[in-house]
Design an enzyme around this catalytic site. Structure first.
Site, short mmCIF file in Angstrom:
data_model
loop_
_atom_site.label_atom_id
_atom_site.label_comp_id
_atom_site.label_asym_id
_atom_site.label_seq_id
_atom_site.Cartn_x
_atom_site.Cartn_y
_atom_site.Cartn_z
N CYS A 291 0.76 -15.26 9.26
CA CYS A 291 1.57 -14.04 9.17
C CYS A 291 1.00 -12.93 10.07
CB CYS A 291 1.71 -13.61 7.72
SG CYS A 291 3.23 -12.67 7.48
N HIS B 282 3.65 -18.30 5.15
CA HIS B 282 2.44 -18.39 4.33
C HIS B 282 2.28 -19.80 3.75
CE1 HIS B 282 1.27 -14.13 4.14
NE2 HIS B 282 2.56 -13.90 4.29
N GLU C 285 -0.22 -21.15 2.52
CA GLU C 285 -1.15 -21.22 1.38
C GLU C 285 -0.44 -21.30 0.03
OE1 GLU C 285 -0.66 -18.62 3.35
OE2 GLU C 285 -1.02 -16.69 2.37
N1 GLN Z 1 2.60 -6.72 8.39
C1 GLN Z 1 3.26 -7.85 8.95
C2 GLN Z 1 4.75 -7.81 8.71
O1 GLN Z 1 5.20 -7.14 7.81
C3 GLN Z 1 2.68 -9.14 8.40
C4 GLN Z 1 2.97 -9.33 6.96
C5 GLN Z 1 2.07 -10.33 6.32
O2 GLN Z 1 1.03 -10.68 6.86
N2 GLN Z 1 2.42 -10.78 5.13
O3 GLN Z 1 5.49 -8.45 9.39
#
Ligand code: GLN
Length: 553
Positions: free
Chosen positions: A391, A517, A519
């Site tokens: 992310c 994600h 995970e």
């Molecule tokens: N801040 C970034 C976004 O909103 C990544 C978000 C995250 O890592 N969950 O796109």
């Protein structure tokens, strides 16, 4: 083999409450009971009720709340749902986590619609009915035999009262044989007296009984096995049969919990309490094998995680677990070295990455620490240390590549610099013009198509995957050609081609970054393929560094 649960049955409800202090591991206890019941062949699901007033934890700081666990249907939920999915086969949804805010929001919306037909809306019965409805919603999922409901907080908290009242009523509604109250309490060992103390448990059970709930089983968290006289005493004072006073002893790995609770006879007590058919032997062989692998590692890797909330480990709960799961599969232990991203922003701070067999940059929000994350990606790219970006870690890997490989010096994410001339990462096009913070993200599970021949594709071994998302910014496809011309490979995209979901560097031993994600979908007995490959690459890297001549691959 496994017990065959009764064919036509009413769903059984297990309520797990906690007393004395918080953080005794109620979520893990509930998840472990779920695992044991699955071992007996029952189909279970779990639900968490949180007494706080936020509608969901999505807007809370990770320091306050720990990780926000994202369900497939895009709900931002309590991290205990992660334990539920890791320990059992349940797939949670928005219905599996209710907060006081969410309950009241629903009640108030009904009131505004006139659903209460002009009556006075009260905590009892309207709020308690709403709580009970939320439980029935989960219990009515197809093919469920048993639903475990964890009530957050501790008995005696003002905020938990409506929940406790609701579960008290449910025994009247559903019958004794269909409901079971399990209370988790603390039996501390007081060093100066050299004794285990039962008084906190007695008080906590008294509190429960004063609101009409008589626990059926007491799970006593302690650092040692409770001797018979202590169990006898607890049984006597709390009106619980002695065999239902269960020791929940501290263990070195959370994945041992189901097994130690089974040794104490918890599953038998639960089945008895729910009038379920006499248990055939519980098949926990996969857990036994898992714990054996955990306890006998044949090597170690050190992974540096460069994140924003490293002072509070619960902020990255699923991430830690996913790394450990991959270690279990390779029978090596994964040691996580937390690096505060901000600290990597100062001069000569690369030494913070010394000794890393692999570098992982996880999710995060906002400017603080972001340059440190980019630095981590650069160090990994330049030195050949395996890199896994998740992310935010994906976004900074892309920006770093644009800056330092493609020569777009001022490339940035508009999350940190709205006026950058090279907005390689920019606000999700779907969110343009939307200002609210709560619930305005790309959330939940989305399909992704992988490119043949890439490391990402090889890890999964399939072309079409689905992974969970939680982000407000995305990769700007205007930069796709310049980045790919310079060697970056786009290894995953949304099937409509709109989103870049995964990137990698083919010339690097292992440099993979994903917008989603992974995970959230890793399980101890079924580790996530990307974590599996990353940990393997880290171990290979370690071997290469230790004896460069032997390993050439
Ligand atoms: N801040 C970034 C976004 O909103 C990544 C978000 C995250 O890592 N969950 O796109």
């Amino acid at each position: 083999m496994n017990a065959t649960p009764s064919t036509k049955h009413s769903v059984k409800y297990i309520f797990v409450t906690g007393g004395v202090v918080s953080s005794l591991g109620k979520g893990l206890a509930a998840a472990s009971i779920g695992a044991l019941l699955e071992g007996h062949g029952y189909r279970v699901t779990l639900q968490k009720l949180d007494p706080y007033v936020n509608v969901d934890p999505g807007t809370m700081s990770p320091y306050q709340h720990g990780e926000v666990y994202v369900t497939t249907d895009g709900a931002e939920t309590d991290l205990d749902l992660g334990h539920y999915e890791r320990f059992t086969n349940t797939v949670t949804t928005k219905n599996h986590n209710w907060t006081t805010g969410k309950i009241y929001l629903s009640v108030i919306q009904k009131e505004r619609r006139g659903d209460y037909l002009g009556r006075t809306v009260q905590v009892i019965p309207h709020v308690t009915n709403e709580i009970k409805d939320s439980m029935h919603l989960v219990a009515s999922e197809r093919n469920i035999d048993i639903v475990l409901i964890e009530v957050g907080g501790t008995v005696g908290d003002i905020e938990s009262q409506p929940y406790l009242e609701a579960i008290r009523q449910l025994r009247q509604d559903l019958g004794r044989e269909n409901t079971l109250y399990i209370h988790l309490t603390l039996v501390p060992f007081i060093g100066t007296a050299g004794e285990l103390k039962t008084k906190p448990t007695q008080h906590s059970v008294r509190d429960l009984r004063s609101i009409g709930i008589q626990p059926d089983i007491l799970l006593c968290r302690t650092d040692r096995v409770l001797p018979a006289d202590i169990r006898e005493k607890i049984a006597l004072f709390c009106d619980v049969p002695e065999e239902a006073v269960i020791t929940a002893k501290d263990v070195s790995s959370i994945y041992e919990v189901p097994l130690v609770l089974a040794d104490e006879g918890l599953d038998a007590a639960v089945l008895r309490g729910l009038s379920l058919p006499p248990a055939t032997p519980c098949d926990m062989s996969s857990w036994v094998q898992l714990v054996d692998r955990i306890k006998n590692p044949t090597g170690e890797v050190v992974i540096h995680v460069v994140g924003k909330y490293v002072g509070y480990e619960d902020s990255y709960k699923s991430l830690n677990e996913a790394l450990y799961h991959a270690g279990f599969a390779h029978q090596i232990s994964v040691s996580i070295n937390w690096v505060e991203a901000e600290a990597l922003e100062s001069q000569d701070s690369e030494e913070l990455l010394t000794g890393a067999d692999g570098i992982l940059v996880p999710g995060g929000f906002g400017d603080r620490g972001s340059r440190g994350m980019m630095r981590a990606a650069q160090v990994a790219r330049e030195t050949g240390i395996p890199y896994f970006g998740i992310c935010y870690g994906f976004q900074w890997a892309a920006v770093e590549f644009a800056r330092n490989v493609c020569g777009l010096e001022s490339a940035d994410s508009t999350e940190c610099n709205e006026n950058t001339p090279h907005n390689v990462i920019y606000k999700l096009r779907d969110l343009l013009g939307v200002d609210e913070l709560g619930g305005t993200m790309r959330l939940g599970s989305y399909p992704c198509e992988l490119k043949d021949g890439t490391k990402t594709y090889n890890a999964y071994g399939e072309k079409e995957i689905a992974e969970r998302h939680r982000h407000r910014y995305e990769f700007n496809r205007e930069y796709e050609s310049i980045l790919t011309e310079n060697g970056l490979v786009i290894s995953g995209r949304s099937p409509d081609g709109k989103f870049v979901e995964a990137i990698e560097l083919p010339e690097h031993p292992w440099f993979v970054a994903v917008q989603f994600h992974p995970e959230f979908q890793s399980k101890p007995r079924n580790p996530h393929p990307l974590f599996h490959q990353f940990v393997e690459a880290a171990y290979d890297h370690k071997k290469r560094v230790e004896s460069p001549s032997k390993t050439t691959a």
